[in-house]
Design a protein around this motif. Structure first.
Motif, PDB file in Angstrom:
ATOM      1  N   UNK A 178       0.731  -1.108   0.071  1.00  0.00           N
ATOM      2  CA  UNK A 178      -0.007  -0.113   0.089  1.00  0.00           C
ATOM      3  C   UNK A 178       1.025   1.479   0.014  1.00  0.00           C
ATOM      4  N   UNK A 179       0.535   2.308  -0.395  1.00  0.00           N
ATOM      5  CA  UNK A 179       1.039   3.593  -0.440  1.00  0.00           C
ATOM      6  C   UNK A 179       0.860   4.017   0.900  1.00  0.00           C
ATOM      7  N   UNK A 180       2.133   4.865   1.448  1.00  0.00           N
ATOM      8  CA  UNK A 180       2.269   5.197   2.810  1.00  0.00           C
ATOM      9  C   UNK A 180       1.122   6.601   2.822  1.00  0.00           C
ATOM     10  N   UNK A 181       0.534   6.623   3.828  1.00  0.00           N
ATOM     11  CA  UNK A 181      -0.446   7.496   4.144  1.00  0.00           C
ATOM     12  C   UNK A 181       0.157   8.831   4.715  1.00  0.00           C
ATOM     13  N   UNK A 182       1.451   9.070   4.998  1.00  0.00           N
ATOM     14  CA  UNK A 182       2.005  10.055   5.596  1.00  0.00           C
ATOM     15  C   UNK A 182       3.382   9.759   6.167  1.00  0.00           C
ATOM     16  N   UNK A 183       3.912  10.765   6.728  1.00  0.00           N
ATOM     17  CA  UNK A 183       5.376  10.268   7.079  1.00  0.00           C
ATOM     18  C   UNK A 183       5.614   9.086   7.993  1.00  0.00           C
ATOM     19  N   UNK A 184       6.473   8.618   7.714  1.00  0.00           N
ATOM     20  CA  UNK A 184       6.941   7.243   8.536  1.00  0.00           C
ATOM     21  C   UNK A 184       7.411   7.808   9.942  1.00  0.00           C
ATOM     22  N   UNK A 185       7.520   6.742  10.852  1.00  0.00           N
ATOM     23  CA  UNK A 185       8.041   6.942  12.266  1.00  0.00           C
ATOM     24  C   UNK A 185       9.344   6.293  12.448  1.00  0.00           C
ATOM     25  N   UNK A 186      10.214   6.890  13.231  1.00  0.00           N
ATOM     26  CA  UNK A 186      11.379   6.338  13.722  1.00  0.00           C
ATOM     27  C   UNK A 186      11.374   5.942  15.175  1.00  0.00           C
ATOM     28  N   UNK A 187      11.687   4.638  15.433  1.00  0.00           N
ATOM     29  CA  UNK A 187      11.842   4.280  16.872  1.00  0.00           C
ATOM     30  C   UNK A 187      13.352   3.657  17.182  1.00  0.00           C
ATOM     31  N   UNK A 188      13.699   4.124  18.257  1.00  0.00           N
ATOM     32  CA  UNK A 188      15.188   3.623  18.550  1.00  0.00           C
ATOM     33  C   UNK A 188      14.926   2.428  19.516  1.00  0.00           C
ATOM     34  N   UNK A 189      15.667   1.289  19.025  1.00  0.00           N
ATOM     35  CA  UNK A 189      15.637   0.085  19.832  1.00  0.00           C
ATOM     36  C   UNK A 189      17.148  -0.039  20.681  1.00  0.00           C
ATOM     37  N   UNK A 190      17.336  -0.463  21.767  1.00  0.00           N
ATOM     38  CA  UNK A 190      18.516  -0.831  22.380  1.00  0.00           C
ATOM     39  C   UNK A 190      18.620  -2.371  22.153  1.00  0.00           C
ATOM     40  N   UNK A 191      19.371  -2.742  21.188  1.00  0.00           N
ATOM     41  CA  UNK A 191      19.656  -4.129  20.977  1.00  0.00           C
ATOM     42  C   UNK A 191      21.104  -4.675  21.485  1.00  0.00           C
ATOM     43  N   UNK A 192      20.722  -5.919  22.253  1.00  0.00           N
ATOM     44  CA  UNK A 192      22.035  -6.411  23.030  1.00  0.00           C
ATOM     45  C   UNK A 192      23.276  -6.443  22.289  1.00  0.00           C
ATOM     46  N   UNK A 193      24.258  -6.273  22.697  1.00  0.00           N
ATOM     47  CA  UNK A 193      25.647  -6.133  21.896  1.00  0.00           C
ATOM     48  C   UNK A 193      26.074  -7.723  21.832  1.00  0.00           C
TER      49      UNK A 193
END
Length: 386
Positions: A99-114
């Motif tokens: 589907x076509x995006x309906x607006x700007x995307x969102x950015x989430x920061x994940x803290x991924x174990x090293x």
């Protein structure tokens, strides 16, 4: 900080000076590649082989131990070709519907174990387009250079992604930008250090991919790597070391030989050989490859690398679907932003409908947790999973 001021430039090692004939040699290489193509020299595109599809491919579960050349090489034992096809041959592609995006995307920061003791966690910035949460989208892993950070790479491309996806020009995909720097080794090459202090390749393959993709692990046909500078080297290196995990890669102002100023490979010739894309082009069989280089590049580490690596991929005659371009600009985030529309178009053309995604085994790895103050998305702690 202005994009033009923030450099993704890496330190060039001490190298033997190149002869005055270098420019002539590069001209000959480029001219040989474009003969018969009808495309002007200096802004050339080359296509060799057909688009790859691996809709029936299974994801190779990441190894449980440290990644070395033997573990990486084992991935090539699985053939993702269509039934009856020769090894490395491209399978028929299936156009994907999104589907076509309906607006700007969102950015989430994940803290991924090293994957090491140098850092407890390494953040991953994840961009998800504004589409229904239950739509399983392809995932692109975006790798920064040195010095560099995931948030700076995301800043350079987010508006470009929003424009492409909201206009309907390209089908949406998710972008995950992990952290490739370390304390023990600042210049990690996105590799595993021989001293075990910065295990960045293991972090990406074993931890980041399952954390980002969650309960919907993608097949290779829905997964790609894009990188800038050191990240451009890593995009090629990791794809060729793990050919069953990625169907395409794009290198932006990258290089394709070992450059190890911080000693990640411990001066071990065997390890260096296993991390030299120039010598692993046969493993690009059936892959889609985009090489971009900035026309104002001044670093001898990177200058002319796109043309030289393109020649190697062409000469291997191994069914690589290759495009390479010289783009306006210098070695900066402005170059990344300005060139990224071409990256989006290239990746969208290569992604296929991954019907096997929900059937593929999920790589084992620790889950990720959102960092404090991170923006939220519909799919929660693993925003790319749906």
């Amino acid at each position: 900080m202005a994009a033009s001021a923030a450099r993704g430039h890496r330190r060039a090692p001490k190298r033997s000076s190149r002869s005055p004939l270098r420019a002539v040699a590069l001209f000959v290489i480029s001219t040989a590649l474009v003969v018969g193509s009808g495309v002007a020299f200096g802004y050339a595109t080359h296509h060799f082989g057909a688009h790859q599809s691996a809709d029936d491919a299974s994801i190779v579960p990441p190894p449980t131990g440290p990644l070395d050349e033997s573990t990486a090489d084992s991935a090539s034992a699985t053939d993702n070709s269509a039934p009856g096809a020769k090894p490395g041959a491209a399978a028929p592609s299936t156009p994907r519907q999104a589907p076509k995006a309906t607006g700007p995307g969102t950015v989430t920061t994940l803290n991924v174990p090293s994957a090491d003791d140098d850092m407890k966690t390494r953040p991953v910035d994840v961009y998800r387009p504004a589409v229904p949460a239950n739509v399983v989208l392809p995932v692109v892993y975006l790798l920064h250079g040195v010095p560099g950070e995931p948030d700076r790479m995301m800043e350079a491309v987010k508006d470009v992604l929003d424009q492409a996806f909201t206009s309907g020009a390209e089908a949406p995909f998710i972008v995950a930008a992990p952290t490739g720097g370390g304390n023990a080794h600042n210049d990690t090459e996105w590799a595993d250090a021989q001293d075990g202090k910065d295990m960045v390749e293991s972090y990406l393959i074993k931890n980041v991919i399952p954390a980002v993709e969650g309960n919907s692990p993608r097949p290779a046909s829905m997964r790609a790597i894009v990188g800038f500078s050191m990240g451009g080297y890593a995009a090629a290196n990791l794809t060729l070391r793990h050919p069953d995990l990625f169907s395409q890669f794009a290198s932006m102002a990258g290089y394709f030989h070992v450059d190890d100023p911080d000693g990640m490979f411990g001066s071990d010739s065997r390890v260096e050989a296993a991390n030299t894309p120039d010598d692993m082009v046969q493993k690009a069989a059936g892959k889609r490859v985009l090489l971009l280089e900035d026309q104002d590049e001044t670093d001898s580490l990177i200058q002319g690398q796109a043309a030289e690596f393109a020649q190697r991929l062409h000469d291997c005659a191994c069914g690589v679907d290759l495009s390479w371009h010289i783009e306006p600009g210098g070695h900066s985030y402005d170059f990344v932003t300005g060139s990224f529309p071409k990256v989006i178009t290239f990746l969208d053309q290569g992604f296929t409908t991954g019907s096997s995604a929900s059937q593929s085994p999920s790589p084992a790895g620790p889950s990720a947790t959102p960092s404090a103050g991170a923006s939220t998305t519909a799919s929660g702690a693993t925003p790319a999973g749906g």
